[in-house]
Design an enzyme around this catalytic site. Sequence first.
Site, PDB file in Angstrom:
ATOM      1  N   HIS A 143       1.992  -4.776   2.983  1.00  0.00           N
ATOM      2  CA  HIS A 143       1.847  -4.253   1.691  1.00  0.00           C
ATOM      3  C   HIS A 143       2.667  -5.200   0.754  1.00  0.00           C
ATOM      4  CE1 HIS A 143      -1.013  -0.983   2.223  1.00  0.00           C
ATOM      5  NE2 HIS A 143       0.175  -0.430   2.885  1.00  0.00           N
ATOM      6  N   HIS A 181       4.008  -2.799   8.780  1.00  0.00           N
ATOM      7  CA  HIS A 181       2.986  -2.231   7.921  1.00  0.00           C
ATOM      8  C   HIS A 181       3.277  -2.408   6.441  1.00  0.00           C
ATOM      9  CE1 HIS A 181      -0.490   0.639   6.913  1.00  0.00           C
ATOM     10  NE2 HIS A 181       0.110   0.855   6.046  1.00  0.00           N
ATOM     11  N   GLU A 182       4.276  -1.847   5.991  1.00  0.00           N
ATOM     12  CA  GLU A 182       4.969  -1.833   4.480  1.00  0.00           C
ATOM     13  C   GLU A 182       5.447  -3.126   3.985  1.00  0.00           C
ATOM     14  OE1 GLU A 182       4.184   0.585   3.023  1.00  0.00           O
ATOM     15  OE2 GLU A 182       4.019   2.176   4.709  1.00  0.00           O
ATOM     16  N   HIS A 201       1.610  -9.059   0.554  1.00  0.00           N
ATOM     17  CA  HIS A 201       0.107  -8.859  -0.100  1.00  0.00           C
ATOM     18  C   HIS A 201       0.262  -9.171  -1.772  1.00  0.00           C
ATOM     19  CE1 HIS A 201      -4.092  -6.856  -0.449  1.00  0.00           C
ATOM     20  NE2 HIS A 201      -3.921  -8.184  -0.824  1.00  0.00           N
TER      21      HIS A 201
END
Length: 475
Positions: free
Chosen positions: A270, A266-267, A273
Amino acid sequence: MDAFIANEKLSAYTFTLEEMKREKAHVLSQAEEALLAQVGNLSQAPQTIFSMLNNADLKFPRIKDEHGNEVELTHGSYIQFLENPNREVRERAFKAVYETYAKQKNTIAAALNANVTKNMFYANVRKYPSVMEMSLYGDNIPTDVYTNLVDTIHESLPLLHRYMDLRKKLLGVDQLHMYDLFAPLVDEYKMDITYEEAKQTVKDGLKPLGKDYADALQTGYDNRWIDIYENENKRSGAYAWGAYGTHPYVLLNHKDNLNSMFTLAHEMGHALHSHYSDTTLPYRDAQYTIFLAEVASTTNEALLMDYLLNKSTDPKEKLYLLTYYADQFRTTVFRQTMFAEFEKIIHERAEQGDALTPQLLSEIYYDLNVKYHGEGMAVDKEIEMEWARIPHFYNSFYVYKYATGFSAATSFSKQILEEGQPAVDRYLGFLKSGGSDYSINILKKAGVDMSTPQPIREAMSVFKELIEQMEQLTK
Ligand SMILES: [Zn+2]
Protein backbone atom coordinates in the site's frame (compact mmCIF):
# COMPACT_ATOMS: atom_id res chain seq x y z
CA MET A 1 -19.39 20.58 -19.71
CA ASP A 2 -18.65 19.27 -23.18
CA ALA A 3 -17.00 22.56 -24.10
CA PHE A 4 -14.76 22.33 -21.03
CA ILE A 5 -13.89 18.74 -21.83
CA ALA A 6 -13.04 19.69 -25.43
CA ASN A 7 -10.97 22.72 -24.35
CA GLU A 8 -7.29 21.93 -24.88
CA LYS A 9 -6.19 24.34 -22.16
CA LEU A 10 -8.06 22.14 -19.68
CA SER A 11 -6.69 18.87 -21.02
CA ALA A 12 -5.06 18.04 -17.66
CA TYR A 13 -8.56 18.02 -16.16
CA THR A 14 -10.29 15.91 -18.82
CA PHE A 15 -10.75 12.84 -16.60
CA THR A 16 -12.00 14.90 -13.64
CA LEU A 17 -14.49 16.72 -15.87
CA GLU A 18 -15.69 13.54 -17.53
CA GLU A 19 -16.18 12.03 -14.12
CA MET A 20 -18.31 15.00 -13.03
CA LYS A 21 -20.36 14.67 -16.17
CA ARG A 22 -20.85 10.93 -15.65
CA GLU A 23 -22.12 11.47 -12.10
CA LYS A 24 -24.49 14.21 -13.21
CA ALA A 25 -27.01 11.64 -14.48
CA HIS A 26 -27.76 10.70 -10.86
CA VAL A 27 -27.69 14.11 -9.22
CA LEU A 28 -31.20 15.42 -8.56
CA SER A 29 -32.66 18.92 -8.31
CA GLN A 30 -31.56 21.19 -5.49
CA ALA A 31 -34.79 20.67 -3.52
CA GLU A 32 -34.60 16.90 -3.93
CA GLU A 33 -30.94 16.82 -2.90
CA ALA A 34 -31.76 18.92 0.19
CA LEU A 35 -34.43 16.40 1.15
CA LEU A 36 -32.08 13.46 0.57
CA ALA A 37 -29.41 15.12 2.70
CA GLN A 38 -31.92 15.23 5.56
CA VAL A 39 -32.55 11.48 5.42
CA GLY A 40 -28.81 10.86 5.52
CA ASN A 41 -28.72 10.24 9.28
CA LEU A 42 -31.84 8.12 9.13
CA SER A 43 -30.26 5.92 6.48
CA GLN A 44 -27.48 5.04 8.92
CA ALA A 45 -30.00 3.46 11.31
CA PRO A 46 -29.93 -0.17 10.05
CA GLN A 47 -26.15 -0.33 10.37
CA THR A 48 -26.12 1.46 13.74
CA ILE A 49 -28.81 -0.81 15.16
CA PHE A 50 -27.00 -3.93 13.97
CA SER A 51 -23.69 -2.70 15.31
CA MET A 52 -25.16 -1.83 18.74
CA LEU A 53 -26.80 -5.23 19.00
CA ASN A 54 -23.77 -7.10 17.72
CA ASN A 55 -21.05 -5.21 19.58
CA ALA A 56 -22.75 -4.17 22.78
CA ASP A 57 -25.95 -6.02 23.68
CA LEU A 58 -25.40 -9.51 22.35
CA LYS A 59 -24.02 -11.80 25.08
CA PHE A 60 -22.55 -15.20 24.37
CA PRO A 61 -22.72 -17.99 26.94
CA ARG A 62 -19.57 -19.21 28.69
CA ILE A 63 -18.17 -22.46 27.32
CA LYS A 64 -15.81 -25.16 28.57
CA ASP A 65 -12.26 -25.09 27.17
CA GLU A 66 -10.02 -28.13 26.59
CA HIS A 67 -9.14 -28.28 30.32
CA GLY A 68 -12.78 -28.23 31.40
CA ASN A 69 -12.58 -24.61 32.61
CA GLU A 70 -15.49 -22.26 31.96
CA VAL A 71 -14.27 -19.49 29.67
CA GLU A 72 -15.64 -16.34 28.12
CA LEU A 73 -16.85 -16.55 24.52
CA THR A 74 -16.57 -13.25 22.65
CA HIS A 75 -16.30 -12.12 19.03
CA GLY A 76 -12.52 -12.05 19.45
CA SER A 77 -12.13 -15.37 21.25
CA TYR A 78 -14.52 -17.14 18.85
CA ILE A 79 -11.96 -17.26 16.04
CA GLN A 80 -9.32 -18.49 18.49
CA PHE A 81 -11.67 -21.24 19.63
CA LEU A 82 -12.21 -22.25 16.00
CA GLU A 83 -8.44 -22.55 15.63
CA ASN A 84 -8.23 -24.74 18.73
CA PRO A 85 -6.74 -28.19 17.97
CA ASN A 86 -9.35 -29.71 20.31
CA ARG A 87 -12.39 -30.51 18.19
CA GLU A 88 -14.93 -30.52 21.01
CA VAL A 89 -13.92 -27.00 21.99
CA ARG A 90 -14.41 -25.88 18.40
CA GLU A 91 -17.82 -27.50 18.23
CA ARG A 92 -18.95 -25.98 21.54
CA ALA A 93 -17.88 -22.49 20.44
CA PHE A 94 -19.51 -22.89 17.04
CA LYS A 95 -22.84 -24.05 18.47
CA ALA A 96 -22.88 -21.44 21.24
CA VAL A 97 -22.30 -18.60 18.78
CA TYR A 98 -25.06 -19.59 16.38
CA GLU A 99 -27.57 -20.41 19.13
CA THR A 100 -27.03 -16.88 20.36
CA TYR A 101 -27.65 -15.37 16.93
CA ALA A 102 -30.67 -17.62 16.35
CA LYS A 103 -32.32 -16.11 19.44
CA GLN A 104 -32.07 -12.66 17.86
CA LYS A 105 -32.94 -13.69 14.33
CA ASN A 106 -36.10 -11.58 13.94
CA THR A 107 -34.41 -8.39 15.10
CA ILE A 108 -31.31 -8.92 12.96
CA ALA A 109 -33.38 -9.88 9.91
CA ALA A 110 -35.36 -6.67 10.41
CA ALA A 111 -32.12 -4.64 10.49
CA LEU A 112 -30.76 -6.32 7.37
CA ASN A 113 -34.11 -5.92 5.66
CA ALA A 114 -34.12 -2.21 6.53
CA ASN A 115 -30.67 -1.89 5.03
CA VAL A 116 -31.79 -3.49 1.77
CA THR A 117 -34.90 -1.26 1.73
CA LYS A 118 -32.68 1.79 2.23
CA ASN A 119 -30.51 0.68 -0.71
CA MET A 120 -33.61 0.26 -2.88
CA PHE A 121 -34.86 3.70 -1.89
CA TYR A 122 -31.61 5.38 -2.98
CA ALA A 123 -31.37 3.32 -6.18
CA ASN A 124 -34.93 4.28 -7.02
CA VAL A 125 -34.75 8.02 -6.33
CA ARG A 126 -31.32 8.37 -7.94
CA LYS A 127 -32.58 6.51 -11.01
CA TYR A 128 -30.39 3.44 -11.05
CA PRO A 129 -31.81 0.23 -12.57
CA SER A 130 -30.84 -1.78 -9.45
CA VAL A 131 -29.01 -1.58 -6.13
CA MET A 132 -26.10 -3.45 -7.66
CA GLU A 133 -25.77 -0.94 -10.51
CA MET A 134 -25.83 1.90 -8.00
CA SER A 135 -23.22 0.27 -5.77
CA LEU A 136 -20.78 -0.35 -8.62
CA TYR A 137 -21.36 3.03 -10.25
CA GLY A 138 -18.97 4.94 -7.98
CA ASP A 139 -15.95 2.98 -9.20
CA ASN A 140 -17.51 2.69 -12.68
CA ILE A 141 -17.28 -1.10 -12.49
CA PRO A 142 -19.52 -2.88 -15.02
CA THR A 143 -21.93 -5.34 -13.36
CA ASP A 144 -20.39 -7.99 -15.65
CA VAL A 145 -17.28 -7.90 -13.48
CA TYR A 146 -19.41 -8.91 -10.51
CA THR A 147 -21.43 -11.64 -12.21
CA ASN A 148 -18.31 -12.83 -13.97
CA LEU A 149 -16.60 -13.31 -10.61
CA VAL A 150 -19.50 -15.36 -9.26
CA ASP A 151 -19.79 -17.47 -12.44
CA THR A 152 -16.05 -18.16 -12.70
CA ILE A 153 -15.81 -19.15 -9.04
CA HIS A 154 -18.71 -21.56 -9.60
CA GLU A 155 -16.60 -23.25 -12.30
CA SER A 156 -13.79 -23.69 -9.77
CA LEU A 157 -15.83 -25.02 -6.85
CA PRO A 158 -14.61 -28.60 -7.49
CA LEU A 159 -11.13 -27.31 -6.53
CA LEU A 160 -12.43 -26.04 -3.20
CA HIS A 161 -14.12 -29.41 -2.67
CA ARG A 162 -10.76 -31.09 -3.30
CA TYR A 163 -9.19 -28.84 -0.68
CA MET A 164 -11.97 -29.79 1.74
CA ASP A 165 -11.21 -33.49 1.14
CA LEU A 166 -7.54 -32.82 1.83
CA ARG A 167 -8.47 -30.96 5.00
CA LYS A 168 -10.57 -33.93 6.11
CA LYS A 169 -7.66 -36.30 5.47
CA LEU A 170 -5.09 -34.13 7.25
CA LEU A 171 -7.32 -33.66 10.29
CA GLY A 172 -8.00 -37.40 10.33
CA VAL A 173 -11.76 -37.04 10.71
CA ASP A 174 -14.59 -39.09 9.13
CA GLN A 175 -16.61 -36.06 8.28
CA LEU A 176 -15.49 -32.47 7.93
CA HIS A 177 -17.74 -30.06 9.84
CA MET A 178 -18.09 -26.29 9.55
CA TYR A 179 -16.18 -25.93 12.83
CA ASP A 180 -13.18 -27.73 11.29
CA LEU A 181 -12.51 -25.06 8.66
CA PHE A 182 -10.10 -23.03 10.78
CA ALA A 183 -8.45 -25.92 12.61
CA PRO A 184 -4.65 -26.01 12.18
CA LEU A 185 -3.60 -28.64 9.63
CA VAL A 186 0.06 -28.83 10.53
CA ASP A 187 0.28 -28.89 14.28
CA GLU A 188 3.00 -27.23 16.20
CA TYR A 189 4.82 -25.84 13.21
CA LYS A 190 5.82 -22.30 14.11
CA MET A 191 8.15 -19.97 12.29
CA ASP A 192 10.03 -17.50 14.47
CA ILE A 193 10.90 -14.46 12.39
CA THR A 194 12.30 -11.29 13.94
CA TYR A 195 11.44 -7.91 12.48
CA GLU A 196 14.95 -7.53 11.04
CA GLU A 197 14.67 -10.94 9.37
CA ALA A 198 11.17 -10.13 8.11
CA LYS A 199 12.45 -6.91 6.49
CA GLN A 200 15.23 -8.75 4.69
CA THR A 201 13.01 -11.65 3.58
CA VAL A 202 10.33 -9.27 2.28
CA LYS A 203 13.01 -7.44 0.33
CA ASP A 204 14.35 -10.71 -1.10
CA GLY A 205 10.85 -11.89 -1.94
CA LEU A 206 10.05 -8.66 -3.81
CA LYS A 207 13.24 -8.79 -5.89
CA PRO A 208 11.27 -9.73 -9.05
CA LEU A 209 9.82 -6.17 -8.96
CA GLY A 210 13.26 -4.75 -9.83
CA LYS A 211 15.78 -2.33 -8.44
CA ASP A 212 13.62 0.77 -8.42
CA TYR A 213 11.01 -0.93 -6.25
CA ALA A 214 13.69 -2.39 -3.97
CA ASP A 215 15.25 1.06 -3.52
CA ALA A 216 11.91 2.62 -2.67
CA LEU A 217 11.26 -0.16 -0.16
CA GLN A 218 14.66 0.42 1.45
CA THR A 219 13.96 4.15 1.60
CA GLY A 220 10.83 3.36 3.59
CA TYR A 221 12.73 1.01 5.92
CA ASP A 222 15.52 3.54 6.51
CA ASN A 223 13.40 6.64 7.03
CA ARG A 224 11.06 5.63 9.80
CA TRP A 225 7.93 5.20 7.68
CA ILE A 226 7.01 2.28 9.93
CA ASP A 227 5.82 2.22 13.54
CA ILE A 228 6.70 -1.37 14.35
CA TYR A 229 5.73 -2.72 17.76
CA GLU A 230 2.73 -2.78 20.04
CA ASN A 231 2.73 0.05 22.53
CA GLU A 232 0.56 1.46 25.27
CA ASN A 233 -2.56 3.13 23.84
CA LYS A 234 -1.62 2.17 20.29
CA ARG A 235 -4.47 0.78 18.21
CA SER A 236 -4.39 -2.84 17.08
CA GLY A 237 -4.07 -4.18 13.52
CA ALA A 238 -2.05 -2.72 10.70
CA TYR A 239 -2.53 -0.11 8.01
CA ALA A 240 -0.79 2.29 5.68
CA TRP A 241 -1.82 5.93 5.48
CA GLY A 242 -0.48 9.33 4.58
CA ALA A 243 -1.27 12.59 2.90
CA TYR A 244 -0.34 13.82 -0.54
CA GLY A 245 2.95 15.63 -0.20
CA THR A 246 4.27 13.50 2.67
CA HIS A 247 5.75 10.02 2.48
CA PRO A 248 3.37 7.20 3.50
CA TYR A 249 3.20 6.02 7.12
CA VAL A 250 2.77 2.40 8.13
CA LEU A 251 1.34 1.13 11.41
CA LEU A 252 2.22 -2.41 12.47
CA ASN A 253 1.89 -4.44 15.64
CA HIS A 254 4.73 -6.76 14.77
CA LYS A 255 4.99 -10.22 16.37
CA ASP A 256 7.86 -12.53 15.44
CA ASN A 257 5.81 -14.81 13.18
CA LEU A 258 4.92 -15.56 9.58
CA ASN A 259 1.70 -13.62 9.66
CA SER A 260 3.47 -10.42 10.71
CA MET A 261 6.00 -10.84 7.91
CA PHE A 262 3.16 -11.04 5.40
CA THR A 263 1.58 -8.00 7.02
CA LEU A 264 4.82 -6.06 6.48
CA ALA A 265 4.84 -7.08 2.78
CA HIS A 266 1.15 -6.16 2.51
CA GLU A 267 1.33 -2.73 4.14
CA MET A 268 4.50 -1.78 2.26
CA GLY A 269 2.56 -2.68 -0.90
CA HIS A 270 0.00 0.00 0.00
CA ALA A 271 2.74 2.42 1.04
CA LEU A 272 4.70 2.07 -2.21
CA HIS A 273 1.52 2.29 -4.28
CA SER A 274 0.90 5.70 -2.67
CA HIS A 275 4.56 6.62 -3.01
CA TYR A 276 4.58 5.93 -6.77
CA SER A 277 1.20 7.55 -7.44
CA ASP A 278 1.87 10.62 -5.28
CA THR A 279 5.30 11.28 -6.76
CA THR A 280 4.09 10.78 -10.35
CA LEU A 281 0.70 12.49 -10.43
CA PRO A 282 -0.89 15.80 -9.51
CA TYR A 283 -3.04 15.82 -6.36
CA ARG A 284 -6.40 15.44 -8.13
CA ASP A 285 -5.34 12.17 -9.86
CA ALA A 286 -3.16 10.53 -7.22
CA GLN A 287 -5.74 8.90 -4.92
CA TYR A 288 -6.51 5.33 -6.01
CA THR A 289 -9.77 3.45 -5.39
CA ILE A 290 -10.21 0.63 -2.87
CA PHE A 291 -10.82 -1.64 -5.85
CA LEU A 292 -7.16 -1.04 -6.79
CA ALA A 293 -5.65 -0.67 -3.33
CA GLU A 294 -5.77 -4.32 -2.32
CA VAL A 295 -4.20 -5.37 -5.63
CA ALA A 296 -0.92 -3.59 -4.79
CA SER A 297 -0.75 -5.05 -1.28
CA THR A 298 -1.72 -8.61 -2.21
CA THR A 299 0.67 -8.83 -5.18
CA ASN A 300 3.47 -8.41 -2.66
CA GLU A 301 2.10 -11.23 -0.54
CA ALA A 302 1.84 -13.53 -3.56
CA LEU A 303 5.45 -12.78 -4.60
CA LEU A 304 6.69 -13.34 -1.05
CA MET A 305 4.82 -16.63 -0.82
CA ASP A 306 6.30 -17.84 -4.10
CA TYR A 307 9.78 -16.96 -2.83
CA LEU A 308 9.27 -18.79 0.49
CA LEU A 309 7.86 -21.89 -1.18
CA ASN A 310 10.79 -22.08 -3.58
CA LYS A 311 13.29 -21.60 -0.79
CA SER A 312 11.79 -24.13 1.60
CA THR A 313 13.46 -27.55 1.87
CA ASP A 314 11.66 -28.83 4.98
CA PRO A 315 8.47 -30.69 3.91
CA LYS A 316 6.74 -29.73 7.14
CA GLU A 317 7.51 -26.06 6.61
CA LYS A 318 6.40 -26.34 3.01
CA LEU A 319 3.08 -27.89 4.00
CA TYR A 320 2.59 -25.16 6.59
CA LEU A 321 3.15 -22.48 3.93
CA LEU A 322 0.90 -24.25 1.43
CA THR A 323 -1.98 -24.50 3.88
CA TYR A 324 -1.48 -20.86 4.89
CA TYR A 325 -1.76 -19.84 1.23
CA ALA A 326 -4.63 -22.22 0.41
CA ASP A 327 -6.58 -20.81 3.35
CA GLN A 328 -6.13 -17.33 1.97
CA PHE A 329 -7.72 -18.47 -1.27
CA ARG A 330 -10.52 -20.07 0.69
CA THR A 331 -11.25 -17.07 2.90
CA THR A 332 -10.48 -14.22 0.47
CA VAL A 333 -11.69 -15.60 -2.84
CA PHE A 334 -14.24 -18.33 -2.17
CA ARG A 335 -15.77 -17.07 1.06
CA GLN A 336 -16.01 -13.45 -0.05
CA THR A 337 -17.52 -14.51 -3.38
CA MET A 338 -20.10 -16.52 -1.45
CA PHE A 339 -20.90 -13.38 0.55
CA ALA A 340 -21.09 -11.41 -2.69
CA GLU A 341 -23.49 -13.94 -4.14
CA PHE A 342 -25.65 -13.81 -1.02
CA GLU A 343 -25.89 -10.02 -1.32
CA LYS A 344 -26.78 -10.33 -4.98
CA ILE A 345 -29.54 -12.85 -4.29
CA ILE A 346 -31.16 -11.03 -1.36
CA HIS A 347 -31.22 -7.74 -3.26
CA GLU A 348 -32.73 -9.41 -6.31
CA ARG A 349 -35.38 -11.11 -4.17
CA ALA A 350 -36.26 -7.85 -2.44
CA GLU A 351 -36.37 -6.01 -5.78
CA GLN A 352 -38.82 -8.65 -7.01
CA GLY A 353 -41.02 -7.86 -4.01
CA ASP A 354 -40.19 -10.82 -1.77
CA ALA A 355 -40.07 -10.30 2.00
CA LEU A 356 -36.66 -11.05 3.50
CA THR A 357 -37.82 -13.11 6.46
CA PRO A 358 -35.30 -14.80 8.77
CA GLN A 359 -36.41 -18.13 7.26
CA LEU A 360 -35.71 -16.98 3.71
CA LEU A 361 -32.32 -15.47 4.62
CA SER A 362 -31.28 -18.66 6.39
CA GLU A 363 -32.47 -20.85 3.53
CA ILE A 364 -30.51 -18.84 0.93
CA TYR A 365 -27.44 -18.76 3.15
CA TYR A 366 -27.51 -22.47 3.95
CA ASP A 367 -27.94 -23.50 0.29
CA LEU A 368 -24.95 -21.37 -0.68
CA ASN A 369 -22.83 -23.08 1.95
CA VAL A 370 -23.74 -26.51 0.60
CA LYS A 371 -22.98 -25.37 -2.93
CA TYR A 372 -19.60 -23.85 -2.04
CA HIS A 373 -18.30 -26.49 0.38
CA GLY A 374 -19.57 -29.49 -1.54
CA GLU A 375 -21.67 -32.54 -0.85
CA GLY A 376 -18.67 -34.26 0.76
CA MET A 377 -18.80 -31.96 3.73
CA ALA A 378 -21.17 -32.04 6.70
CA VAL A 379 -22.66 -28.57 6.41
CA ASP A 380 -24.02 -28.09 9.91
CA LYS A 381 -27.52 -26.69 10.19
CA GLU A 382 -26.33 -23.93 12.59
CA ILE A 383 -24.39 -22.21 9.79
CA GLU A 384 -27.70 -20.99 8.34
CA MET A 385 -27.51 -18.16 10.93
CA GLU A 386 -24.11 -16.86 9.82
CA TRP A 387 -25.66 -14.11 7.70
CA ALA A 388 -26.67 -12.53 11.03
CA ARG A 389 -23.09 -11.89 12.14
CA ILE A 390 -21.48 -10.36 9.04
CA PRO A 391 -21.04 -6.57 9.51
CA HIS A 392 -20.06 -6.17 5.85
CA PHE A 393 -23.65 -6.87 4.78
CA TYR A 394 -24.40 -3.32 5.96
CA ASN A 395 -21.84 -2.00 3.48
CA SER A 396 -23.51 -3.51 0.46
CA PHE A 397 -21.74 -4.85 -2.63
CA TYR A 398 -18.32 -4.20 -1.16
CA VAL A 399 -16.80 -7.60 -0.31
CA TYR A 400 -16.50 -8.70 -3.95
CA LYS A 401 -13.51 -6.33 -4.10
CA TYR A 402 -11.56 -8.66 -1.81
CA ALA A 403 -12.04 -11.51 -4.27
CA THR A 404 -11.36 -9.48 -7.42
CA GLY A 405 -8.36 -7.78 -5.79
CA PHE A 406 -6.84 -11.09 -4.73
CA SER A 407 -7.42 -12.57 -8.19
CA ALA A 408 -5.89 -9.57 -9.96
CA ALA A 409 -2.90 -9.71 -7.61
CA THR A 410 -2.36 -13.43 -8.19
CA SER A 411 -2.56 -12.80 -11.91
CA PHE A 412 0.00 -9.96 -11.71
CA SER A 413 2.43 -12.01 -9.63
CA LYS A 414 2.14 -14.89 -12.09
CA GLN A 415 2.88 -12.56 -15.03
CA ILE A 416 5.80 -10.92 -13.19
CA LEU A 417 7.38 -14.28 -12.35
CA GLU A 418 6.84 -15.78 -15.79
CA GLU A 419 7.45 -12.81 -18.10
CA GLY A 420 9.92 -10.72 -16.14
CA GLN A 421 10.73 -7.15 -17.20
CA PRO A 422 7.79 -6.39 -19.56
CA ALA A 423 5.34 -7.46 -16.84
CA VAL A 424 7.27 -5.50 -14.19
CA ASP A 425 7.10 -2.36 -16.35
CA ARG A 426 3.35 -2.75 -16.80
CA TYR A 427 2.94 -3.34 -13.07
CA LEU A 428 4.95 -0.25 -12.11
CA GLY A 429 2.78 1.64 -14.60
CA PHE A 430 -0.24 0.52 -12.57
CA LEU A 431 1.37 1.68 -9.30
CA LYS A 432 2.03 5.09 -10.86
CA SER A 433 -1.53 5.49 -12.17
CA GLY A 434 -3.29 6.35 -8.87
CA GLY A 435 -6.87 7.25 -9.72
CA SER A 436 -6.07 8.95 -13.03
CA ASP A 437 -8.46 6.67 -14.91
CA TYR A 438 -11.19 4.15 -14.11
CA SER A 439 -9.90 1.18 -12.09
CA ILE A 440 -10.83 -1.34 -14.77
CA ASN A 441 -8.90 0.63 -17.43
CA ILE A 442 -5.83 1.02 -15.20
CA LEU A 443 -5.67 -2.74 -14.60
CA LYS A 444 -6.34 -3.53 -18.25
CA LYS A 445 -3.43 -1.33 -19.39
CA ALA A 446 -1.22 -3.23 -16.93
CA GLY A 447 -2.27 -6.59 -18.37
CA VAL A 448 -5.12 -7.73 -16.13
CA ASP A 449 -8.56 -7.47 -17.71
CA MET A 450 -11.15 -7.89 -14.97
CA SER A 451 -14.01 -7.72 -17.46
CA THR A 452 -13.01 -11.21 -18.61
CA PRO A 453 -12.80 -14.46 -16.61
CA GLN A 454 -9.04 -14.65 -17.36
CA PRO A 455 -7.55 -13.20 -14.11
CA ILE A 456 -9.86 -15.29 -11.93
CA ARG A 457 -9.01 -18.41 -13.95
CA GLU A 458 -5.30 -17.58 -13.57
CA ALA A 459 -5.72 -17.24 -9.81
CA MET A 460 -7.57 -20.55 -9.76
CA SER A 461 -4.73 -22.22 -11.64
CA VAL A 462 -2.38 -21.09 -8.86
CA PHE A 463 -4.80 -22.50 -6.29
CA LYS A 464 -4.87 -25.77 -8.24
CA GLU A 465 -1.07 -26.00 -8.11
CA LEU A 466 -1.19 -25.52 -4.35
CA ILE A 467 -3.71 -28.32 -3.95
CA GLU A 468 -1.59 -30.61 -6.13
CA GLN A 469 1.55 -29.88 -4.14
CA MET A 470 -0.31 -30.52 -0.91
CA GLU A 471 -1.67 -33.78 -2.26
CA GLN A 472 1.88 -34.79 -3.20
CA LEU A 473 3.28 -33.96 0.23
CA THR A 474 0.58 -35.86 2.08
CA LYS A 475 0.50 -39.01 -0.04
ZN1 LIG B 1 -4.76 -3.88 2.72
